[in-house]
Motif scaffolding. Structure first.
Motif, PDB file in Angstrom:
ATOM      1  N   VAL A  80       1.408   9.696  -7.935  1.00 38.33           N
ATOM      2  CA  VAL A  80       1.460   8.230  -7.890  1.00 38.33           C
ATOM      3  C   VAL A  80       2.843   7.800  -8.350  1.00 38.33           C
ATOM      4  O   VAL A  80       3.590   8.591  -8.934  1.00 38.33           O
ATOM      5  CB  VAL A  80       0.370   7.591  -8.782  1.00 38.33           C
ATOM      6  CG1 VAL A  80      -1.032   7.967  -8.321  1.00 38.33           C
ATOM      7  CG2 VAL A  80       0.578   8.000 -10.244  1.00 38.33           C
ATOM      8  N   SER A 100       1.523   3.668  -4.996  1.00 44.44           N
ATOM      9  CA  SER A 100       0.249   3.845  -5.700  1.00 44.44           C
ATOM     10  C   SER A 100       0.408   3.538  -7.191  1.00 44.44           C
ATOM     11  O   SER A 100       1.393   3.945  -7.819  1.00 44.44           O
ATOM     12  CB  SER A 100      -0.268   5.276  -5.526  1.00 44.44           C
ATOM     13  OG  SER A 100      -0.516   5.546  -4.165  1.00 44.44           O
ATOM     14  N   LYS A 142      -3.857  -5.696  -1.124  1.00 43.16           N
ATOM     15  CA  LYS A 142      -3.374  -4.469  -0.466  1.00 43.16           C
ATOM     16  C   LYS A 142      -2.810  -3.444  -1.449  1.00 43.16           C
ATOM     17  O   LYS A 142      -2.295  -2.403  -1.041  1.00 43.16           O
ATOM     18  CB  LYS A 142      -2.319  -4.825   0.578  1.00 43.16           C
ATOM     19  CG  LYS A 142      -2.880  -5.665   1.731  1.00 43.16           C
ATOM     20  CD  LYS A 142      -1.792  -6.005   2.741  1.00 43.16           C
ATOM     21  CE  LYS A 142      -2.372  -6.844   3.889  1.00 43.16           C
ATOM     22  NZ  LYS A 142      -1.308  -7.237   4.861  1.00 43.16           N
ATOM     23  N   ILE A 143      -2.901  -3.742  -2.735  1.00 46.74           N
ATOM     24  CA  ILE A 143      -2.388  -2.796  -3.733  1.00 46.74           C
ATOM     25  C   ILE A 143      -3.290  -1.568  -3.784  1.00 46.74           C
ATOM     26  O   ILE A 143      -4.516  -1.671  -3.823  1.00 46.74           O
ATOM     27  CB  ILE A 143      -2.316  -3.464  -5.121  1.00 46.74           C
ATOM     28  CG1 ILE A 143      -1.212  -4.525  -5.143  1.00 46.74           C
ATOM     29  CG2 ILE A 143      -2.060  -2.425  -6.217  1.00 46.74           C
ATOM     30  CD1 ILE A 143      -1.151  -5.330  -6.417  1.00 46.74           C
ATOM     31  N   LYS A 144      -2.667  -0.399  -3.783  1.00 48.60           N
ATOM     32  CA  LYS A 144      -3.412   0.857  -3.849  1.00 48.60           C
ATOM     33  C   LYS A 144      -3.532   1.281  -5.313  1.00 48.60           C
ATOM     34  O   LYS A 144      -2.574   1.766  -5.919  1.00 48.60           O
ATOM     35  CB  LYS A 144      -2.692   1.938  -3.040  1.00 48.60           C
ATOM     36  CG  LYS A 144      -3.466   3.247  -2.962  1.00 48.60           C
ATOM     37  CD  LYS A 144      -2.712   4.253  -2.093  1.00 48.60           C
ATOM     38  CE  LYS A 144      -3.453   5.588  -2.045  1.00 48.60           C
ATOM     39  NZ  LYS A 144      -2.703   6.589  -1.229  1.00 48.60           N
ATOM     40  N   TYR A 145      -4.719   1.069  -5.879  1.00 49.13           N
ATOM     41  CA  TYR A 145      -4.956   1.410  -7.282  1.00 49.13           C
ATOM     42  C   TYR A 145      -5.774   2.692  -7.372  1.00 49.13           C
ATOM     43  O   TYR A 145      -6.818   2.825  -6.720  1.00 49.13           O
ATOM     44  CB  TYR A 145      -5.689   0.282  -7.993  1.00 49.13           C
ATOM     45  CG  TYR A 145      -6.053   0.606  -9.431  1.00 49.13           C
ATOM     46  CD1 TYR A 145      -5.074   0.615 -10.423  1.00 49.13           C
ATOM     47  CD2 TYR A 145      -7.362   0.935  -9.785  1.00 49.13           C
ATOM     48  CE1 TYR A 145      -5.395   0.935 -11.738  1.00 49.13           C
ATOM     49  CE2 TYR A 145      -7.693   1.248 -11.093  1.00 49.13           C
ATOM     50  CZ  TYR A 145      -6.710   1.251 -12.064  1.00 49.13           C
ATOM     51  OH  TYR A 145      -7.020   1.570 -13.362  1.00 49.13           O
ATOM     52  N   VAL A 146      -5.301   3.624  -8.180  1.00 50.65           N
ATOM     53  CA  VAL A 146      -5.973   4.903  -8.382  1.00 50.65           C
ATOM     54  C   VAL A 146      -6.552   4.930  -9.790  1.00 50.65           C
ATOM     55  O   VAL A 146      -5.830   4.750 -10.773  1.00 50.65           O
ATOM     56  CB  VAL A 146      -4.987   6.081  -8.213  1.00 50.65           C
ATOM     57  CG1 VAL A 146      -5.695   7.412  -8.465  1.00 50.65           C
ATOM     58  CG2 VAL A 146      -4.358   6.051  -6.820  1.00 50.65           C
ATOM     59  N   SER A 154       0.799  -1.228   0.000  1.00 52.98           N
ATOM     60  CA  SER A 154       0.000   0.000   0.000  1.00 52.98           C
ATOM     61  C   SER A 154       0.831   1.277   0.000  1.00 52.98           C
ATOM     62  O   SER A 154       0.293   2.381  -0.143  1.00 52.98           O
ATOM     63  CB  SER A 154      -0.938   0.011   1.207  1.00 52.98           C
ATOM     64  OG  SER A 154      -0.200  -0.022   2.408  1.00 52.98           O
ATOM     65  N   SER A 155       2.159   1.134   0.115  1.00 51.69           N
ATOM     66  CA  SER A 155       3.021   2.325   0.130  1.00 51.69           C
ATOM     67  C   SER A 155       3.288   2.859  -1.269  1.00 51.69           C
ATOM     68  O   SER A 155       3.830   3.946  -1.434  1.00 51.69           O
ATOM     69  CB  SER A 155       4.360   2.012   0.811  1.00 51.69           C
ATOM     70  OG  SER A 155       5.108   1.088   0.032  1.00 51.69           O
ATOM     71  N   HIS A 161      -6.184  -1.974 -14.075  1.00 54.49           N
ATOM     72  CA  HIS A 161      -6.036  -2.506 -12.726  1.00 54.49           C
ATOM     73  C   HIS A 161      -5.651  -3.987 -12.766  1.00 54.49           C
ATOM     74  O   HIS A 161      -4.650  -4.401 -12.176  1.00 54.49           O
ATOM     75  CB  HIS A 161      -7.357  -2.315 -11.965  1.00 54.49           C
ATOM     76  CG  HIS A 161      -7.295  -2.736 -10.528  1.00 54.49           C
ATOM     77  ND1 HIS A 161      -8.430  -2.958  -9.774  1.00 54.49           N
ATOM     78  CD2 HIS A 161      -6.247  -2.984  -9.696  1.00 54.49           C
ATOM     79  CE1 HIS A 161      -8.085  -3.315  -8.541  1.00 54.49           C
ATOM     80  NE2 HIS A 161      -6.767  -3.344  -8.473  1.00 54.49           N
TER      81      HIS A 161
END
Length: 333
Positions: A209, A161, A189-193, A158-159, A173
């Motif tokens: 990002v 993006s 836990k992947i931070k996808y924008v 998650s650190s 994604h």
């Protein structure tokens, strides 16, 4: 008696002729068909993207090479990751004059509950090309290969993006998630924008990002300009062409994953078999033409032709694989 036989013979001859006329007119599933008015090709997104470019280039070659005699117009119907266009086409049940181009979102968007229609609600005609995903970072990023990036993501997913132009659970994604999963990253836990308004690259360049998941074609000019670097592409082998040949594949970096952005054409539900056969033949002629080979080379597309029967089987298998990934992410409907 002879007169009765003669009358009966004439009647049978007229009956057979009428039946023959019906089957060759294209109104029945056993006859031939040709378009008698202009054809509409729908791109389920705005101008300039992969769907739009594929539709416009296909229309161009169909007309310039004389493969299809009727005029072909391309219409953009953006919205819902493709869902707006699919609803429109579905309303034109069995029309042989309204086709659309599509790709993996045709599977992903319905699977994540954003469209009531999936590939089984339409008539797959033929697939033409394969495009591939690229994982890119800013030119000054600390990572110089995919393994360096993914090692950091294994420690703290998650650190970092990841931005893409598609909705969560759709193509940009999922193509990244597929690679990350193969490398051992906790994909939940992947931070996808999601930036569906054309600002994904800008977010990367501005430092909002760290990673850009996109199509290979969208990276070439930025690499030439020295603004980004591509850490990996999802093709089986290195792509051919200026700049493209320098992009390392995911597989050559020891990560057993590929992602194919297949792209082909569908018709409305219940398309007449004669019309399907006509278009299947015409798309094969398009695929085999030198003009289309030049288009593929121009855009860095690979040939991936499938006829109707092959396409239906492929789509079913791909749908099962995509559903498994979405379920793991908790995004399946």
């Amino acid at each position: 008696m002879k007169k009765i036989v003669t009358v009966f013979s004439v009647f049978m001859l007229l009956f057979i002729t009428a039946c023959s006329s019906d089957t060759t007119s294209g109104n029945g599933s056993g006859g031939s068909w040709e378009p008698e008015k202009p054809i509409e090709l729908v791109a389920p997104a705005g101008a300039g993207g992969g769907w739009d470019t594929t539709a416009r280039m296909a229309a161009k070659v169909f007309e310039e090479e004389g493969i299809i005699d009727q005029g072909i117009g391309v219409v953009n119907k953006p919205g819902g990751g493709g869902a707006v266009a699919w609803a429109y086409i579905h309303s034109l049940k069995d029309s042989p004059y309204n086709l659309f181009v599509t790709s993996p979102p045709m599977l992903l968007v319905p699977l994540n509950g954003q469209s009531e229609f999936d590939f089984k609600d339409f008539t797959p005609i033929a697939n033409l090309i394969a495009d591939y995903a690229a994982i890119a970072v800013r030119a000054d990023a600390k990572w110089n290969n995919l393994n360096e990036l993914l090692e950091d993501m294994k420690k703290d997913p998650s650190s970092i993006s990841v931005v893409g132009a598609s909705a969560p659970g759709s193509m940009d994604h999922i193509q990244f998630v597929k690679v990350a999963k193969a490398a051992g990253v906790d994909i939940t836990k992947i931070k996808y924008v999601s930036d569906q308004d054309g600002g994904a690259l800008t977010q990367l360049l501005n430092g909002n990002v760290q990673v850009y998941s996109t199509g290979v074609a969208e990276t070439v000019e930025q690499v030439k300009a020295g603004k980004i670097k591509v850490l990996g592409v999802t093709s089986e082998e290195r792509l051919q062409g200026e700049v493209l040949e320098d992009f390392p594949t995911v597989k050559e970096q020891g990560i057993d994953a590929t992602f194919i952005n297949w792209r082909g054409f569908f018709g409305p539900p219940d398309m007449d078999e004669a019309a399907l056969a006509y278009y299947e033949e015409k798309f094969k002629e398009l695929n085999d033409s030198e003009a289309w080979a030049e288009i593929r080379k121009q855009y860095g597309w690979s040939e991936m032709y499938m006829n109707h029967e092959e396409y239906v089987k492929f789509l079913a298998e791909e749908s099962d694989a995509m559903k498994a990934l979405l379920d793991e992410l908790g995004l399946g409907k």
